[in-house]
Design a protein around this motif. Structure first.
Motif, PDB file in Angstrom:
ATOM      1  N   LYS A 186     -10.222  -0.809   6.057  1.00 21.65           N
ATOM      2  CA  LYS A 186      -8.990  -0.765   5.246  1.00 21.65           C
ATOM      3  C   LYS A 186      -9.157   0.096   3.996  1.00 21.65           C
ATOM      4  CE  LYS A 186      -6.773  -3.478   8.010  1.00 21.65           C
ATOM      5  NZ  LYS A 186      -5.992  -2.891   9.035  1.00 21.65           N
ATOM      6  N   LYS A 187     -10.211   0.906   3.940  1.00 25.50           N
ATOM      7  CA  LYS A 187     -10.417   1.811   2.810  1.00 25.50           C
ATOM      8  C   LYS A 187      -9.548   3.052   2.996  1.00 25.50           C
ATOM      9  CE  LYS A 187     -15.056   0.335   1.684  1.00 25.50           C
ATOM     10  NZ  LYS A 187     -16.458   0.721   1.516  1.00 25.50           N
ATOM     11  N   THR A 188      -9.034   3.549   1.883  1.00 23.55           N
ATOM     12  CA  THR A 188      -8.169   4.714   1.905  1.00 23.55           C
ATOM     13  C   THR A 188      -8.947   5.938   1.453  1.00 23.55           C
ATOM     14  OG1 THR A 188      -6.260   3.329   1.410  1.00 23.55           O
ATOM     15  CG2 THR A 188      -6.018   5.681   1.017  1.00 23.55           C
ATOM     16  N   GLU A 199      -6.116   5.821   6.217  1.00 26.47           N
ATOM     17  CA  GLU A 199      -6.607   4.455   6.015  1.00 26.47           C
ATOM     18  C   GLU A 199      -7.465   4.077   7.209  1.00 26.47           C
ATOM     19  OE1 GLU A 199      -5.064  -0.113   5.661  1.00 26.47           O
ATOM     20  OE2 GLU A 199      -3.822   1.438   4.759  1.00 26.47           O
ATOM     21  N   ARG A 254       0.832  -1.201   0.000  1.00 26.76           N
ATOM     22  CA  ARG A 254       0.000   0.000   0.000  1.00 26.76           C
ATOM     23  C   ARG A 254       0.874   1.261   0.000  1.00 26.76           C
ATOM     24  NH1 ARG A 254      -5.418   0.636   0.493  1.00 26.76           N
ATOM     25  NH2 ARG A 254      -6.084  -1.344   1.257  1.00 26.76           N
TER      26      ARG A 254
END
Length: 149
Positions: A36-38, A31, A2
Motif C-alpha cells: 500500500k506504499k505510494t 500504489e 488517498r
C-alpha cells in the motif's frame, strides 16, 4: 481518502509551478497492491526519468550505444553551469532493443537534487557512451514536482 490527498498534492504542484505546472500532471502515481506504499514517477522520455518512493528520489538514465560492453561502470551528469555529478563506481546495465541500450539507476542526494533543479542536466555519459539531453529544463521541472509530493 488517498485519492483526495493525491488531488491536493497535484493541485499544490499546479499552483506552485506556474507555466510548468502542466508537467506535474504528467507524474504517474503508483500504489503497491501489497504494501500500500505510494510512489511517483516522471514520464519515461528521451533519456532521463525520476522516481520517488518515500523520501528517496532516484534517477534512471538510458542511452543507446553502438558496441557491446558488459560489466562497465561510471556515470557523469553534465549540468548547465558546467559542473558535473560523477558516480564512477555506478554499474551500467545493458539491454537490447533496436540497438544496445545502456542504463544506470541510482539514488540522488538532497544536494544533487537541488543542483539539478538549479542547473538542468545537459549531457550524460554512461561508461564511454555520451548523449545530449534535450528539453533539459523539463527534467528539472519534473524533479521539482517530485520534491513537492
Amino acid at each position: 481518502m488517498r485519492k483526495q490527498i493525491t488531488i491536493l498534492i497535484l493541485m499544490f504542484c499546479y499552483l506552485g509551478y506556474g507555466q510548468n505546472s502542466d508537467l506535474c500532471n504528467n507524474i504517474k502515481i503508483n500504489e503497491d497492491k501489497f504494501s500500500k506504499k505510494t510512489s511517483y514517477s516522471s514520464p519515461i522520455t528521451d533519456r532521463i526519468s525520476f522516481k520517488k518512493s518515500g523520501a528517496i528520489i532516484s534517477i534512471r538514465i538510458d542511452i543507446p550505444g553502438s558496441t557491446l560492453s558488459t560489466g562497465e561502470k561510471g556515470v557523469i551528469l553534465l549540468l548547465r553551469d558546467g559542473t558535473q555529478i560523477s558516480k564512477p563506481n555506478e554499474p551500467i546495465y545493458i539491454g537490447v532493443r533496436d540497438s544496445y541500450r545502456y542504463s544506470a539507476n541510482f539514488t540522488l542526494s538532497k544536494a544533487q537534487i537541488q543542483r539539478i533543479i538549479d542547473n538542468p542536466i545537459t549531457d550524460v555519459k554512461l561508461y564511454i557512451y555520451e548523449a545530449e539531453v534535450f528539453d533539459s529544463e523539463k527534467y528539472s521541472e519534473y524533479l521539482k514536482c517530485l520534491v513537492s509530493m
